[in-house]
Design a protein around this motif. Structure first.
Motif, PDB file in Angstrom:
ATOM      1  N   ASP A  59     -45.007  -7.896   9.854  1.00 37.92           N
ATOM      2  CA  ASP A  59     -45.727  -6.703  10.322  1.00 37.92           C
ATOM      3  C   ASP A  59     -46.869  -6.380   9.346  1.00 37.92           C
ATOM      4  O   ASP A  59     -46.677  -6.362   8.126  1.00 37.92           O
ATOM      5  N   TYR A  61     -48.152  -3.816   8.431  1.00 38.29           N
ATOM      6  CA  TYR A  61     -47.928  -2.682   7.529  1.00 38.29           C
ATOM      7  C   TYR A  61     -47.678  -3.174   6.098  1.00 38.29           C
ATOM      8  O   TYR A  61     -48.060  -2.524   5.127  1.00 38.29           O
ATOM      9  N   ASP A  83     -50.587  -7.213  13.602  1.00 38.36           N
ATOM     10  CA  ASP A  83     -50.674  -5.790  13.955  1.00 38.36           C
ATOM     11  C   ASP A  83     -49.958  -5.585  15.286  1.00 38.36           C
ATOM     12  O   ASP A  83     -50.347  -6.176  16.293  1.00 38.36           O
ATOM     13  N   ASP A  85     -49.545  -2.658  16.805  1.00 41.76           N
ATOM     14  CA  ASP A  85     -50.013  -1.440  17.492  1.00 41.76           C
ATOM     15  C   ASP A  85     -51.361  -1.689  18.135  1.00 41.76           C
ATOM     16  O   ASP A  85     -52.196  -2.372  17.532  1.00 41.76           O
ATOM     17  N   PRO A  86     -51.688  -1.136  19.272  1.00 41.94           N
ATOM     18  CA  PRO A  86     -50.792  -0.307  20.067  1.00 41.94           C
ATOM     19  C   PRO A  86     -50.004  -1.117  21.091  1.00 41.94           C
ATOM     20  O   PRO A  86     -49.065  -0.617  21.680  1.00 41.94           O
ATOM     21  N   GLU A  87     -50.384  -2.398  21.281  1.00 46.71           N
ATOM     22  CA  GLU A  87     -49.777  -3.188  22.359  1.00 46.71           C
ATOM     23  C   GLU A  87     -48.428  -3.761  21.939  1.00 46.71           C
ATOM     24  O   GLU A  87     -48.269  -4.214  20.804  1.00 46.71           O
ATOM     25  N   GLU A  88     -47.480  -3.795  22.847  1.00 51.96           N
ATOM     26  CA  GLU A  88     -46.222  -4.496  22.597  1.00 51.96           C
ATOM     27  C   GLU A  88     -46.480  -6.003  22.717  1.00 51.96           C
ATOM     28  O   GLU A  88     -47.507  -6.419  23.263  1.00 51.96           O
ATOM     29  N   SER A 118     -40.980  -5.394  17.573  1.00 52.96           N
ATOM     30  CA  SER A 118     -42.087  -6.223  18.069  1.00 52.96           C
ATOM     31  C   SER A 118     -42.106  -7.567  17.350  1.00 52.96           C
ATOM     32  O   SER A 118     -42.221  -8.626  17.975  1.00 52.96           O
ATOM     33  N   ARG A 204     -41.308   8.353  13.713  1.00 58.11           N
ATOM     34  CA  ARG A 204     -40.952   7.032  14.243  1.00 58.11           C
ATOM     35  C   ARG A 204     -39.495   6.702  13.929  1.00 58.11           C
ATOM     36  O   ARG A 204     -38.795   6.079  14.719  1.00 58.11           O
ATOM     37  N   HIS A 290     -48.586   1.715  28.778  1.00 61.76           N
ATOM     38  CA  HIS A 290     -48.423   1.014  27.499  1.00 61.76           C
ATOM     39  C   HIS A 290     -47.726   1.885  26.460  1.00 61.76           C
ATOM     40  O   HIS A 290     -48.007   1.782  25.272  1.00 61.76           O
ATOM     41  N   GLU A 291     -46.833   2.752  26.930  1.00 63.52           N
ATOM     42  CA  GLU A 291     -46.070   3.562  25.970  1.00 63.52           C
ATOM     43  C   GLU A 291     -45.110   2.650  25.218  1.00 63.52           C
ATOM     44  O   GLU A 291     -44.494   1.764  25.797  1.00 63.52           O
ATOM     45  N   LYS A 292     -44.943   2.881  23.924  1.00 65.51           N
ATOM     46  CA  LYS A 292     -44.009   2.104  23.119  1.00 65.51           C
ATOM     47  C   LYS A 292     -42.572   2.414  23.555  1.00 65.51           C
ATOM     48  O   LYS A 292     -42.242   3.564  23.887  1.00 65.51           O
TER      49      LYS A 292
END
Ligand code: NAD
Ligand code: ZN
Length: 377
Positions: A59, A61, A83, A85-88, A118, A204, A290-292
């Motif tokens: 990830d 991050y 990365d 975010d934002p897509e799964e 993810s 989160r 596209h909500e997580k």
């Protein structure tokens, strides 16, 4: 209404037979603070396989964080920060990674995924696609994968989805969000080091943990529940209550230990049962908006008191205790076309409705029923 789950002996034989899942668990698990440092030693014994290098997907991050300096990557290994975010994760993303590595470097000895659900799913899916030709789109479904993938190891850094132990690698394709689910999907090894989840932002941490809570409520209240799913589900629920409602609730090292175990147990519960209505709605929200996953579950679950009365009551207490406020009134800004599209995605997840409502679910649930549920959001 969901109705009371029937005793197993009165279920039709087709449902009963479906209970006997011959499921594949992960091969090996390490648990404990600092256990991440065992990674290098674990990989050492496998370095001569295939073309002799490891592919790490991490990830993004962690790119500038101390963990990046602790990766046991050797010269020749590939480390890819991704990365999420934002897509799964998507089928196209997995296909592209596989094609690039195969064409430039060959077949890895194995893959290591370090991150949240993810990254877990990207690692599992890519390990399978290294040995199965064509696009991952054609393998979205149950038992469509033909050959075992390469060795794959998962290190979760955020807990709740249970993707680290799930038998599926969920990908969003051009037409559907659906997992590559087969006996080759689960990791060969997971390393559960609760120190790694300490940096997860508070909101989160809540949403992701609630995925475990919702897994357990849905697994335990549907028609496919059984002693196996209850044993894991009850224990994971107990841990969730301590973490989110107990006297020592909150984001503490002790609760991180518990959450990491609860995440695993919640998924082992649903592996031998099924998820339900909240997850069906969540998949609709993921496809159209596209909500997580975990956040989408929370958005939907708060409105499902007709189906999961006690679970929703307790979920609201957890929201309050942890000072989390979820938005409402979202559907006022949605078009009928969007709501209808989400309802079709949810309706097509027949295994979830079958579990939640029963084998005659089509007599009780229509597209209109599901649209009405989305309009509550
Ligand atoms: P994620 O992997 O999407 O990550 C969420 C965010 O947390 C990202 O911004 C990431 O950078 C950040 N993050 C991760 N670890 C962190 C850390 N230690 N400190 C700070 N930030 C950190 O999160 P998720 O909710 O675990 O996974 C969602 C995905 O999991 C979805 O794609 C969903 O489809 C999938 N999923 C899979 C299964 C399964 O059975 N395979 C089950 C449920 C959900
Ligand atoms: Zn879930």
């Amino acid at each position: 209404m969901a109705g009371d789950p029937q005793p197993l002996c009165s279920l039709p034989i087709t449902i009963f037979n479906n209970l006997h899942k011959n499921f594949k668990n992960i091969d090996k698990i390490v648990f404990g603070r600092g256990s991440f440092d065992m990674l290098g030693g674990i990989l050492d014994g496998r370095r001569n396989e295939n073309d002799g290098f490891f592919l790490f997907v991490v990830d993004h991050y962690f790119k500038d964080k101390p963990l990046a300096g602790r990766l046991p990557a050797r010269p020749g290994d590939i480390v890819r920060f991704i990365d999420v975010d934002p897509e799964e994760p998507t089928t196209a993303q997995v296909d592209a990674l596989r094609d690039e590595v195969l064409s430039t470097r060959g077949l890895p000895a194995g893959m290591v995924g370090i991150g949240g659900g993810s990254i877990m799913d990207i690692a599992k899916a890519t390990s399978l696609m290294f040995t199965n030709e064509g696009s991952s789109v054609q393998y979205q479904g149950l038992d469509l994968i033909k050959k075992p993938g390469i060795y794959h190891l998962g290190v979760p850094t955020i807990s709740g989805t249970g993707a680290e132990v799930a038998m599926t690698a969920v990908l969003t394709g051009p037409e559907k969000k659906l997992g590559l689910k087969c006996e080759f999907t689960p990791f060969n090894q997971v390393i559960l080091d609760p120190e790694l989840i300490s940096t997860v932002p508070r909101e989160r941490w809540f949403y992701t943990g609630m995925d475990t809570y919702i897994h357990c409520i849905e697994s335990e209240t549907g028609f496919l529940n059984n002693a196996f799913s209850h044993a894991y589900g009850d224990q994971a629920l107990k841990l969730c209550r301590e973490i989110y409602l107990g006297e020592h609730s909150g984001q503490t090292p002790e609760n991180d230990d518990k959450l990491m175990v609860a995440s695993m147990m919640g998924t082992l519960s649903l592996t031998y049962s099924e998820v339900g209505i909240c997850h069906a709605l969540s998949y609709g929200l993921a496809m159209v908006f596209h909500e997580k996953h975990c956040y989408a579950n929370c958005l939907a679950f708060q409105h499902l008191e007709d189906y999961y009365p006690e679970g929703v009551r307790e979920f609201r207490q957890m929201l309050k205790r942890n000072n989390i406020v979820l938005p409402t009134g979202l559907s006022r800004n949605w078009t009928d076309e969007q709501i209808t599209a989400m309802a079709h995605v949810a309706y097509n997840l027949s295994h979830m409705w079958n579990h939640a409502i029963g084998p005659d679910w089509k007599e009780k649930i229509t597209i209109e029923t599901i649209k009405a549920l989305f309009k509550r959001l």
